[in-house]
Design a protein around this motif. Structure first.
Motif, PDB file in Angstrom:
ATOM      1  N   PHE A  27       0.812  -1.211   0.000  1.00  0.00           N
ATOM      2  CA  PHE A  27       0.000   0.000   0.000  1.00  0.00           C
ATOM      3  C   PHE A  27       0.852   1.271   0.000  1.00  0.00           C
ATOM      4  N   ALA A  28       2.015   1.225   0.639  1.00  0.00           N
ATOM      5  CA  ALA A  28       2.849   2.416   0.741  1.00  0.00           C
ATOM      6  C   ALA A  28       3.303   2.905  -0.633  1.00  0.00           C
ATOM      7  N   HIS A  29       3.530   1.975  -1.564  1.00  0.00           N
ATOM      8  CA  HIS A  29       4.053   2.351  -2.873  1.00  0.00           C
ATOM      9  C   HIS A  29       2.992   2.329  -3.962  1.00  0.00           C
ATOM     10  N   MET A  30       1.740   2.048  -3.614  1.00  0.00           N
ATOM     11  CA  MET A  30       0.694   2.020  -4.628  1.00  0.00           C
ATOM     12  C   MET A  30       0.561   3.341  -5.386  1.00  0.00           C
ATOM     13  N   PRO A  31       0.695   4.508  -4.736  1.00  0.00           N
ATOM     14  CA  PRO A  31       0.607   5.762  -5.507  1.00  0.00           C
ATOM     15  C   PRO A  31       1.705   5.910  -6.550  1.00  0.00           C
ATOM     16  N   ASP A  32       2.808   5.135  -6.434  1.00  0.00           N
ATOM     17  CA  ASP A  32       3.909   5.261  -7.375  1.00  0.00           C
ATOM     18  C   ASP A  32       3.554   4.746  -8.771  1.00  0.00           C
ATOM     19  N   ILE A  72      -4.245   3.644  -0.501  1.00  0.00           N
ATOM     20  CA  ILE A  72      -4.900   2.693   0.401  1.00  0.00           C
ATOM     21  C   ILE A  72      -4.173   2.743   1.730  1.00  0.00           C
ATOM     22  N   GLY A  73      -4.916   2.807   2.789  1.00  0.00           N
ATOM     23  CA  GLY A  73      -4.354   2.714   4.125  1.00  0.00           C
ATOM     24  C   GLY A  73      -5.171   1.760   4.972  1.00  0.00           C
ATOM     25  N   GLY A  74      -4.522   1.142   5.940  1.00  0.00           N
ATOM     26  CA  GLY A  74      -5.226   0.231   6.831  1.00  0.00           C
ATOM     27  C   GLY A  74      -4.564  -1.128   6.877  1.00  0.00           C
ATOM     28  N   PRO A  75      -4.991  -1.984   7.808  1.00  0.00           N
ATOM     29  CA  PRO A  75      -4.358  -3.301   7.986  1.00  0.00           C
ATOM     30  C   PRO A  75      -4.782  -4.291   6.915  1.00  0.00           C
ATOM     31  N   SER A 109      -8.942   2.583   4.087  1.00  0.00           N
ATOM     32  CA  SER A 109      -9.308   3.883   3.526  1.00  0.00           C
ATOM     33  C   SER A 109      -8.798   3.884   2.097  1.00  0.00           C
ATOM     34  N   VAL A 110      -9.711   3.966   1.121  1.00  0.00           N
ATOM     35  CA  VAL A 110      -9.368   3.811  -0.286  1.00  0.00           C
ATOM     36  C   VAL A 110      -9.745   5.079  -1.045  1.00  0.00           C
ATOM     37  N   LEU A 111      -8.788   5.627  -1.785  1.00  0.00           N
ATOM     38  CA  LEU A 111      -9.025   6.798  -2.634  1.00  0.00           C
ATOM     39  C   LEU A 111      -8.894   6.358  -4.083  1.00  0.00           C
TER      40      LEU A 111
END
Length: 337
Positions: A38-43, A51-54, A62-64
């Motif tokens: 999730f940390a690199h998904m915006p890349d 995306i954030g969360g477990p 939390s999905v944008l």
């Protein structure tokens, strides 16, 4: 009581489905690792921007998302299935269950000796499905799925052994402040990396509205291979204004991964914020990644934001975020309304 069966029947009849497939020349394990990082998904992802969360069954995300040609939208689904290398599935609702529900899924299957077949789909149900999914939204959402599939294919097939390569700092890569002559290359890089227009257009809007407080590029010779931007983020805490900035977007060329370019850009961004008297910085992303720079979810919990489960804060001045409750207001340039 007589009306409840009718409502249930109507809700059951209102349904829309989207299903897309893509064949990827990489094993399912690699595709899964990229999909759940999730940390690199915006890349790399032009459709699901954050995306954030477990990553666990029952966990709230939390999905944008940014469908092509549409405004950004936020959802808070709950994970139903998280089977490594096989299936990821979540379900969310608009307001209350039964009005507009979406069950999003990713299915992975081996395809040959070293390939994978990905199925990405969603089932929309509820009383408002017909209203919300009309006027081109269904087509835009399908286009978003297809764009994400192709971006994931490019990411997985580019340097397939990259996850096992040791991270290193390349002395040939220089970090410099952004200059006007860099902007065309930044724009092209951003559109290529994200596979869409949202981030590049966001940068143009931030610049045109005078909201960029700092920006850096990573250069290989004269070639722009990375970029980060900082913009003013109005913040209030217990009735007082906090001078704060948003750290985003962060872009690194797909061909220059695993060289710590992203980390060097974030370090440069934090340094310039401190030098310019900012009290706090905020970022949207994975806590495991951004915690190495001092960002934490703890001070951000008291600050209301559009991203409650992926929002992190960094105090640049001691005590800047001491207080009980506050909020941030993202500028209209982010198109989060």
């Amino acid at each position: 009581m007589a009306g409840r069966p009718v409502l249930n029947k109507l809700a059951g009849m209102a349904e829309q489905r989207i299903e897309t497939t893509v064949t990827i020349a990489a094993p399912p394990e690699r595709v899964w690792a990229i999909l759940t990082d999730f940390a690199h998904m915006p890349d790399w992802n032009p459709f699901i921007r954050a995306i954030g969360g477990p990553l666990q069954v029952g966990g709230r995300l939390s999905v944008l998302i940014v469908p092509p040609g549409r405004s950004a939208m936020r959802f808070r689904p709950r994970i139903l299935v998280a089977d490594p290398g096989c299936e990821l599935r979540w379900r969310g609702s608009l307001l209350v269950p039964g009005l507009f529900d979406g069950e999003h899924y990713f299915l992975l299957q081996p395809d040959g000796a070293r390939g994978a077949r990905l199925v990405q789909g969603e089932i929309f149900t509820g009383l408002l499905v017909g209203l919300i999914m009309r006027a081109g939204m269904l087509a835009a959402t399908r286009a978003g799925f297809e764009a994400m599939n192709q971006a994931l294919k490019r990411e997985a097939e580019t340097n397939p052994d990259a996850e096992s390569s040791p991270a290193r700092a390349d002395p040939e890569i220089r970090i410099e402040e952004e200059r006007p002559e860099h902007c065309p290359a930044i724009d092209a890089l951003t559109r290529a990396v994200f596979g869409g227009d949202y981030e590049a257009d966001l940068m143009n809007r931030l610049r045109s509205e005078g909201l960029v407080t700092g920006a850096f590029v990573a250069l290989d010779g004269t070639k722009v291979v990375g970029h980060i931007a900082l913009s003013d983020l109005p913040t209030e805490l217990d009735g007082r204004q906090v001078k704060a900035a948003c750290v985003a977007p962060l872009t690194v060329s797909l061909s220059y991964r695993k060289l710590r370019i992203g980390a060097r850009l974030v370090d440069a961004a934090i340094g310039v914020l401190r030098a310019r008297g900012y009290e706090a910085a905020f970022v949207i992303g994975d806590s495991q990644y951004y915690s190495r720079f001092g960002f934490s979810v703890a001070p951000a919990r008291k600050i209301a934001s559009p991203f409650p489960s992926s929002f992190m804060a960094l105090e640049l001045m001691p005590g800047a975020l001491d207080g009980t409750a506050g909020s941030v207001r993202y500028p209209r340039a982010f198109q989060l309304e």
